[in-house]
Scaffold this motif. Sequence first.
Motif, PDB file in Angstrom:
ATOM      1  N   GLN A 181       2.130  17.126 -29.097  1.00 26.58           N
ATOM      2  CA  GLN A 181       2.251  18.497 -28.476  1.00 26.58           C
ATOM      3  C   GLN A 181       2.556  19.520 -29.221  1.00 26.58           C
ATOM      4  N   SER A 182       2.030  20.673 -29.059  1.00 28.27           N
ATOM      5  CA  SER A 182       2.278  22.038 -29.866  1.00 28.27           C
ATOM      6  C   SER A 182       3.725  22.441 -29.612  1.00 28.27           C
ATOM      7  N   PRO A 183       4.290  23.034 -30.737  1.00 23.26           N
ATOM      8  CA  PRO A 183       5.588  23.250 -30.641  1.00 23.26           C
ATOM      9  C   PRO A 183       5.953  24.482 -29.943  1.00 23.26           C
ATOM     10  N   ILE A 184       4.748  25.288 -29.463  1.00 21.80           N
ATOM     11  CA  ILE A 184       5.076  26.594 -28.885  1.00 21.80           C
ATOM     12  C   ILE A 184       4.694  26.450 -27.349  1.00 21.80           C
ATOM     13  N   ALA A 185       4.718  25.280 -26.747  1.00 28.25           N
ATOM     14  CA  ALA A 185       4.466  24.915 -25.274  1.00 28.25           C
ATOM     15  C   ALA A 185       5.427  23.500 -24.986  1.00 28.25           C
ATOM     16  N   ASN A 186       5.607  23.358 -23.758  1.00 30.73           N
ATOM     17  CA  ASN A 186       6.189  21.988 -23.478  1.00 30.73           C
ATOM     18  C   ASN A 186       5.414  21.312 -22.356  1.00 30.73           C
ATOM     19  N   GLN A 187       4.275  21.394 -22.301  1.00 30.58           N
ATOM     20  CA  GLN A 187       3.404  20.800 -21.308  1.00 30.58           C
ATOM     21  C   GLN A 187       3.564  19.420 -21.274  1.00 30.58           C
ATOM     22  N   PHE A 188       3.281  18.671 -22.604  1.00 36.19           N
ATOM     23  CA  PHE A 188       3.218  17.218 -22.940  1.00 36.19           C
ATOM     24  C   PHE A 188       4.377  16.533 -23.532  1.00 36.19           C
ATOM     25  N   LYS A 189       5.662  17.249 -23.508  1.00 34.91           N
ATOM     26  CA  LYS A 189       6.765  16.794 -24.241  1.00 34.91           C
ATOM     27  C   LYS A 189       7.283  15.522 -23.817  1.00 34.91           C
ATOM     28  N   THR A 190       7.258  15.204 -22.394  1.00 35.70           N
ATOM     29  CA  THR A 190       7.998  14.131 -22.219  1.00 35.70           C
ATOM     30  C   THR A 190       7.052  12.759 -22.576  1.00 35.70           C
ATOM     31  N   ILE A 191       5.674  13.046 -22.515  1.00 33.74           N
ATOM     32  CA  ILE A 191       4.722  12.029 -22.877  1.00 33.74           C
ATOM     33  C   ILE A 191       5.120  11.847 -24.324  1.00 33.74           C
ATOM     34  N   ASP A 192       5.103  12.776 -25.341  1.00 29.80           N
ATOM     35  CA  ASP A 192       5.333  12.767 -26.750  1.00 29.80           C
ATOM     36  C   ASP A 192       6.638  12.056 -27.026  1.00 29.80           C
ATOM     37  N   ALA A 193       7.811  12.171 -26.096  1.00 30.06           N
ATOM     38  CA  ALA A 193       8.942  11.621 -26.310  1.00 30.06           C
ATOM     39  C   ALA A 193       9.238  10.276 -25.766  1.00 30.06           C
ATOM     40  N   TYR A 194       8.071   9.723 -25.127  1.00 32.79           N
ATOM     41  CA  TYR A 194       8.386   8.302 -24.604  1.00 32.79           C
ATOM     42  C   TYR A 194       9.335   8.518 -23.114  1.00 32.79           C
ATOM     43  N   ASN A 195       9.428   9.647 -22.578  1.00 35.11           N
ATOM     44  CA  ASN A 195      10.416   9.904 -21.752  1.00 35.11           C
ATOM     45  C   ASN A 195       9.785  10.213 -20.386  1.00 35.11           C
ATOM     46  N   LEU A 196       8.806   9.536 -19.626  1.00 32.78           N
ATOM     47  CA  LEU A 196       8.327   9.275 -18.253  1.00 32.78           C
ATOM     48  C   LEU A 196       9.339   9.031 -17.192  1.00 32.78           C
ATOM     49  N   GLN A 197       9.133   9.846 -16.262  1.00 35.14           N
ATOM     50  CA  GLN A 197       9.917   9.610 -15.043  1.00 35.14           C
ATOM     51  C   GLN A 197       8.952   9.186 -13.945  1.00 35.14           C
TER      52      GLN A 197
END
Length: 477
Positions: free
Chosen positions: A62-78
């Motif tokens: 995930q790019s540091p200038i956006a939030n679109q895919f942060k939950t995927i990158d953090a293994y934090n899916l709901q």
Amino acid sequence: MLAAVCTLGCKKITDINNSPNNPPIESATPQVLFPSGVVSTAGRLGGELDIIGGIWSQYWTQSPIANQFKTIDAYNLQRQDFNGSYNELFSGALADYQLAITKAKAAKQNHFYLMSTVMKAFTYEILVDLYDKVPYTEAFQGATKLNPKFDDGFTIYKGLIAEIDAALATDYLTNAFIGDDSKTDLLFGGNMVRWRQFANTLKLKMYLRMVNTHAADAEAGVKALYAAHADFLDNDAVLAIFKDATDQRNPIFSYTVFNLGGNDLRASATFVSWLTVNGDPRTVKYFGTAAPVAMDQGYNTATQAEHPAYYAATAPAFAATDPVYFISKAESHFLQAEAGLRYGVTDAESEFNKGVTAAFAQYDLTAPTTGVYVYPKSADLQTNLRAIIYQKWASYPNSHTLEGFFDQERTGYPENSPVYSLDDDYIPGQWVYSKSGVTAGRFPKRLVYPDSERSRNSNTPPEVPITQPVWWGLPNK
């Protein structure tokens, strides 16, 4: 044909009402149902699921200038994540294939029977590999089974293989297509020999999935394929219908570039470091430059002062006209190489070489003939398996990124690194735990059931952590 198919794929055929101009689903023919299902499968596999596959296979981050895919990158899916893909693959693609099978069998259209059965099995396999247990034996029974039970993955695999075998046992080569019907075959243009090869290659992949937990079934299945002189794909099973026009663009391009106005994915240092150390010429094809600027996996919280290069990191190169691959020619040969390695049914080195050659030819490149691109010919099975899986992993970007994730979950290759990629001891290509990970150092292995399924089906299994392997996976470390 493209516009018509995209319309069917993007607005599910199950939404059609009963007006004279919009006949009910029951009146649809395999000629309509089959391409609608194919586009539905491709839309999810090559779109939303391609993103999670690309991030979890550490091609992108995930790019540091956006939030679109942060939950995927953090293994934090709901539970609210990926409702669309789960629902579309069931109520769109699989429903279309199942009805097409029923109609094709009744009309003795054995070509559509085989094609729809193969695509049903292919789509089901994706769901099983992501969720472990899904409805199968009680699925698609309408109001009679509003809460279908969930079957275990091994049972579903066995059922799907039996369905493929039944379809292959018909005279699907006789009177296959009439008039323009071949245009409804968006993968092979009516070439039923390639559909047989697709079926056999899919079966081979499913048997190899079983090696950790059902070793005897895996070995017997692979050996039976070769004893029957099964032929496998020597061409891509690919949907190459996309155009740079409204509702006709490649799914991941539409999702990450066109709809968002900019690509929020960035090159991962995990993958780029491996490409760089091996001088891999595909780098420019994957990232649009021979020297991409990479980010370390999941380090999207870094400030510009801490890591200024992250803010200039390279996005993956997606195009509106890119195809969606179901099984590439390269993957087919790498599967055969593994079969040869494990069971001696074919020459593993020859198939490995064919896989490497095909992987580079996919981008009009000549394959290297030194280093990691040479089969080790080791007496140690794991050394040879490692070489095969690394080459498969390197071939999947812009093809079928989920397979990189599945292969690592099944084989352990690429290895999980004991250190982060900023450490001096980091080995290029080894997977690192995401800097933003929330699962205490444990890598993701599955998706959680979406809210949409849990709220509608009382038989939905209890929730388990995404770090718990699916039925065929290696134990998490």
